[in-house]
Design an enzyme around this catalytic site. Structure first.
Site: not given
Length: 510
Positions: A342, A385
């Site tokens: 992430h 991301c």
């Protein structure tokens, strides 16, 4: 339009049929040999006709109705110039585009040129000299058969042509000119660079000449250009005029082009894969598919791959510090690090959900911090991301945490993430502030596209930036199941040269 497309394909197949019918056995053997670096050997061994080769080239997307240049190049190489008109090409038109679209490697060109100059008497003498190196059951009918046998046994490679030099010196020293020219072209054409120096001393200036001589000309172009200069002494002005004629003939603009990083050492380099799957509040399903695919592809490219799973922010920093001090880097050509996690703007998350700056991670491998990797390419691929958005349901997840909808964070430009010094490349799955998508079974759009394009384009000799451009195109075409979400990867780099992976002997892993 459908009928027009069918007519175009029919015309294309008719062209291939006519060309195939006009090629004799020796031509087919030559085509097979010139395609050795493009098609897997096991498939080429079953070839009986030129049409078989055309089918293989079409299956590998080297040849289609819209792009017939590779076939035109092959016909040009084997001197079947009269057949070029069936593809709407001329000898001059092929020469004009060779420098930018040519697919046959300088090494393969050199071997074929050599085979054309080996007479039947020379071949007998060479076979006698090499009798202890050739399999007893192997039937040597031609020079191409001989070269293929030596390559199969790894006695002859693009990096080692010593065995050829030795036999040519004994049998016919004139053959050494072809090999010498290849070696000089690989060494950025020292003879031509010497001329450049002489021109410079005489006050003759051509913009970008050094880079043009060092990189732009391919083997055959260098060979054809060297011969007249070996045969006679020209005045400085005549030499300059000849060079400009060659540049014009091959449509080569005298602008600066890059040389390539050294990537042909015995050890390619280390590749680290950090695969963060299990977080406190989420799981990155599908990430293991990415990690497995990266491991297969980079192993195929000759790297020593090490995979690490579920690392906290502190463990990631410690790992970078450990690899920063590995002494074995000095014997390697490059370093690669892939991080699947992430993330947020300019940073990735450890499994403890704490952020680690991408710039901090990369800074461990600057020339000052890791002198063993100085002047060598260092590649970082980040699948994470770089912003907060609502996750989409069903099969597509975003590689970021469940968002805080306030969206008040400050963005970090990609140029701020990469160290200022040379020889770095940072490949990001998405532009700053945006999510990247991951299929919970098939993996992420970015990593799957990266692996796919590496397997397709490395065997074609493409450099890493050209490959990443293709990755951008591939990912940009995709959209989420709802059809409302898109993604655009973004590379940033301070590379000083082209980075071209050597073409592996083995076929791509998938």
């Amino acid at each position: 339009s459908s009928n027009m497309e069918k007519d175009s394909i029919l015309k294309f197949h008719q062209q291939l049929f006519l060309i195939s019918e006009n090629l004799v056995t020796e031509d087919v053997a030559a085509l097979k040999f010139l395609c050795t670096d493009l098609l897997h050997l096991s498939k080429l061994e079953g070839v009986k006709s030129a049409a078989d080769i055309f089918k293989l080239l079409m299956a590998q997307e080297y040849l289609n109705a819209e792009d017939t240049f590779l076939l035109a190049e092959l016909l040009y190489r084997i001197k079947c110039h009269s057949l070029l008109e069936k593809l709407d090409y001329t000898k001059e038109k092929v020469q004009e585009h060779l420098h930018e679209k040519g697919r046959v490697s300088p090494y393969r060109q050199m071997l074929y040129e050599l085979s054309e100059n080996i007479t039947s008497e020379m071949l007998k003498e060479i076979i006698f000299l090499l009798q202890n190196h050739l399999p007893k059951q192997w039937m040597i009918l031609s020079a191409l058969d001989l070269l293929t046998s030596l390559e199969k046994q790894r006695l002859l490679t693009k990096d080692n042509v010593t065995i050829l030099e030795d036999v040519c010196m004994t049998v016919s020293p004139d053959l050494l000119e072809t090999i010498d020219c290849y070696k000089k072209a690989r060494g950025h054409t020292c003879v031509l660079l010497k001329w450049e120096l002489e021109w410079h001393k005489s006050g003759v200036t051509i913009p970008g000449l050094h880079y043009f001589l060092a990189e732009s000309l391919k083997y055959r172009d260098v060979l054809e250009y060297l011969r007249p200069h070996r045969a006679a002494q020209h005045t400085q002005n005549r030499e300059t005029e000849n060079l400009l004629t060659v540049m014009s003939h091959f449509s080569i603009s005298p602008l600066i082009t890059m040389t390539s990083y050294k990537m042909d050492g015995p050890h390619r380099g280390f590749c680290l894969i950090i695969n963060n799957v299990n977080f406190k509040t989420s799981q990155r399903k599908g990430s293991c598919k990415d990690a497995e695919q990266l491991e297969r592809v980079f192993t195929w490219l000759g790297l020593d791959v090490r995979t690490y799973t579920d690392l906290t922010s502190g463990a990631i920093i410690n790992l970078m510090e450990t690899w920063q001090h590995v002494q074995d880097h000095k014997d390697r050509n490059c370093f690669i690090c892939c991080i699947l996690s992430h993330g947020k703007s300019g940073a990735i998350r450890g499994t403890d959900d704490k952020l680690v700056s991408i710039r901090l991670l990369m800074s461990h491998f600057t020339a000052k911090q890791c002198p063993q990797l100085a002047a060598k390419p260092k590649l970082f691929f980040i699948q994470a991301c770089q912003g907060d958005n609502i996750q989409r349901p069903v099969y597509v997840d975003t590689d970021g945490p469940t968002p805080d909808l306030s969206c008040g964070q400050e963005g970090v430009s990609l140029s701020e993430s990469i160290p200022e010094e040379a020889d770095f490349l940072l490949g990001m799955a998405t532009v700053d502030g945006c999510v990247s998508f991951r299929h919970i079974e098939e993996g992420t759009w970015y990593i799957q596209a990266l692996c796919s394009k590496l397997q397709l384009l490395v065997p074609r000799g493409e450099d890493i930036l050209s490959i990443l451009t293709q990755v951008n195109e591939d990912v940009a075409k995709r959209d989420s199941p709802s059809g409302t979400k898109k993604q655009m990867p973004q590379p940033a780099y301070t590379l000083r040269r082209k980075l071209i992976f050597p073409i592996p002997m083995a076929p791509p892993p998938s």
